[in-house]
Design an enzyme around this catalytic site. Sequence first.
Site, PDB file in Angstrom:
ATOM      1  N   GLU A  81      -1.152  -8.029  -2.358  1.00  0.00           N
ATOM      2  CA  GLU A  81       0.059  -8.597  -1.742  1.00  0.00           C
ATOM      3  C   GLU A  81      -0.206  -9.992  -1.183  1.00  0.00           C
ATOM      4  OE1 GLU A  81       2.887  -7.321  -2.047  1.00  0.00           O
ATOM      5  OE2 GLU A  81       2.444  -5.250  -2.629  1.00  0.00           O
ATOM      6  N   CYS A 144       3.423  -0.063   4.768  1.00  0.00           N
ATOM      7  CA  CYS A 144       2.341  -0.883   4.185  1.00  0.00           C
ATOM      8  C   CYS A 144       2.464  -2.320   4.679  1.00  0.00           C
ATOM      9  CB  CYS A 144       2.382  -0.821   2.658  1.00  0.00           C
ATOM     10  SG  CYS A 144       1.909   0.810   2.051  1.00  0.00           S
ATOM     11  N   HIS A 168      -1.444  -2.776  -3.223  1.00  0.00           N
ATOM     12  CA  HIS A 168      -0.652  -1.611  -3.635  1.00  0.00           C
ATOM     13  C   HIS A 168      -1.168  -1.072  -4.964  1.00  0.00           C
ATOM     14  CE1 HIS A 168       2.939  -2.153  -0.829  1.00  0.00           C
ATOM     15  NE2 HIS A 168       2.719  -0.853  -0.843  1.00  0.00           N
TER      16      HIS A 168
HETATM   17  N1  PCA Z   1       2.842   3.331   0.639  1.00  0.00           N
HETATM   18  C1  PCA Z   1       3.909   3.031   1.565  1.00  0.00           C
HETATM   19  C2  PCA Z   1       3.393   3.482   2.907  1.00  0.00           C
HETATM   20  C3  PCA Z   1       2.221   4.361   2.618  1.00  0.00           C
HETATM   21  C4  PCA Z   1       1.891   4.105   1.221  1.00  0.00           C
HETATM   22  O1  PCA Z   1       0.879   4.535   0.614  1.00  0.00           O
HETATM   23  C5  PCA Z   1       4.399   1.586   1.480  1.00  0.00           C
HETATM   24  O2  PCA Z   1       4.347   0.988   0.400  1.00  0.00           O
HETATM   25  O3  PCA Z   1       4.882   1.048   2.481  1.00  0.00           O
END
Ligand code: PCA
Length: 196
Positions: A81, A144, A168
């Site tokens: 990100e 996240c 992610h």
């Molecule tokens: N993904 C979520 C929160 C926990 C996770 O593994 C997110 O993308 O915010």
Amino acid sequence: MNSIKILITGFQPFGDVKVNPSERLAKHLAAQKIDGAEIRSIILPVTLDCRKIVENALKSEKFNAVIHFGVAAKREQITPELVAINCLDFDIPDNDGKVFHDEKIEKRGPAAYFATLPNRAIAEALKCAGFASLVSTTAGTYLCNYLMYSTLHLLGKKRRKIPAGFIHLPPLEKLPEEKLFDAGKLILQEIARKIQ
Ligand code: PCA
């Protein structure tokens, strides 16, 4: 030379996500040594408490980098990100049953923080090894993004200039565990190289 320590985190399952690949990866990498870097890993709850747990970990040990992992259920690629924004806004309740709309994470905090991980190098290394990867420009407005913002805010406040950010992962149906573990190792190697 002092040994290098990298903190990695994964999240517990939440909502429709029954197995969170970030939890599997963090557990798999726990206590490993990758290219001279010692890995510490923590599994975080999908609640606002995740922030405090990371803060305590950063207080108790001196880390040279922090990498948070989470799942993005609809993505096919591994996505470092670029940016975390000062916003909490979601309809899927967190694991405390809470929802938030248009709330700030930090009342007086800046609108956003850029990740300080070598995102571009990570995505390129993954692609060279045959993984689908690209740098994402939105971490969403769920937990996240909250965690990424909180960690970058904390490190900024403490003037700790260590690489930190969020990656992610696709769900396990799209990136099976064996491949996920290989990708995780590659990511850690890329970061270890940057800080050595
Ligand atoms: N993904 C979520 C929160 C926990 C996770 O593994 C997110 O993308 O915010």
